[in-house]
Design a protein around this motif. Sequence first.
Motif: not given
Length: 528
Positions: A175-185, A300-310, A317-318, A340-343
């Motif tokens: 759903l987040r694309g192949g091999g997404p980065l996951t970020t947790l607090i 267009t699914w934006l997973h809450p545990l993953t950063p995106y390029v917008r 995309y994740s 600057k890099n839309h992240k």
Amino acid sequence: MNLLEDEWLNAVRLNGAEEKLKGLWQITEGVGTENPIVDIVSPRADFKGALYQLLIGLIQTTFAPKNEDVWEEYWHAPPTAEVLKIAFLPVASAFVLDNSDESSARRPAFMQDYDPLSDREAIAIASLLIDTSGGGTFFVKEGTTLAISPYWASVALFALQINAPSGGSGHRTGLRGGGPLTTLIVPDEKRQSASLWQKLWLNVLTQKEVNALSGNLELTGEQSIFPWLAPTRTSETGKKDFITHPEHGHPYQMYWGMPRRIRLDFETTQSGYCDICHEAAEKLIVRYRTKNLGVNYSSTWLHPLTPYVRDPKKEPYSIKAQPGGFSYRHWLGLVLNDDKNHKQAAKIVQVYLDSRQELIQGDFQPRLWLFGYDMDNMKARCWYETTMPVFQIPQESRKNLQTLSGQMIDAATEVALDVRSTLKQAWFSKPKEIKGDISFSDGQFWQLTENDFYRLLAQLINQCDDEKRATDLLNEWQRVLHSQALTLFDHWALSANNEDGDLKRVITARRQLEIWLYAGKHMKALAA
């Protein structure tokens, strides 16, 4: 067998003792005492990341706090295991692992296709692991993973579904694309002890916050959350609505996305020891079946545990793991926003900075735990995992901090490239003709300067509105970069990489590096 109800997962208490949870609701067992559960035990790093996401998703789906007041209440006084059990049990049917004894041909099972796929050829269970491809393996010696416990096979399946890389014709990515980065607090455990519940609860959204996520809140049936409870929404080209958009699923489906059509084979099993956890089991899974054209999730699914390029000109995309791993050069786009890099940082990170840091009392120090596979299409090149500080960042300081930290990172990136370029000039008589990769110097440069970056950043957070003090800190960063660049150059210039030991060439290259260190666009900006 049931992933939620059975006794299979080991947990660790504060004193280091391990014990098996008698059900996943026992994650709060002992909280409030001197010896709470503080972590789970996983035989693989990627499985641990998957298990954290499974537990977060389970809590989010069944026990989401109504508002921030309720979130704060459970942060300070976690629910008992009995309260969690009452919350979890209504979805227990979604966590059944094996329904092969049912009379119906269609047997819903955790993360598995609604259809039995009995007409498909069986595949060795090792191929279920992301770090394998067919019969060959990238990280694990071939032939060492032949039989897996049903529980760990299900964790492997979950890890594949949430990270799914490209799998060939019609085998869909996650759903987040192949091999997404996951970020947790997570809490900084070097500064304070923390229970497992706190680590999970930090990454749970309130019901109000869920309302702002991708997905259709009007879809209330369990199958809109757990897609394996209904016939697969297949994605044959030309089929109407063959792409699954957020309007087709509840927001919680992001935690349980199922792009691959897979069935574990419970009819052909063997007894013995699991090649993953090394514990004895009567039923070990040795193969599975798969079919292409599963759920094809839109970007267009934006997973809450993953950063995106917008980028406003492109579909989101994740952010993915990349060769070289992660360092402070990625901090801005993972914790704040790198305009600057839309992240854009993950939703859960934004929520922490916007509200959670105000709700948590005391000297709480969070870190960002980030992990993911660096994928080359179907091939896993590396698993990356690290943590970085988040800091307590006041809302009013955030914009200035974005600008100043961006300047610091831009200057460091410029200097890392200068060091690499001048090392090639020092080593080779015709550096432009050398095609070998010497980017290892970049990694060393980031390591040499990392502690100073975070030290100065911590000071900037509280003083970035003081123009004189901010300038002083940027000037100090410039000096750090200058010093460490020359240190690294001097260390490598006359190493075995130098093709002929030409000292004159080394001296010329060093002078060039010093010129660039003073004249570089981003280095000059630090002193402006």
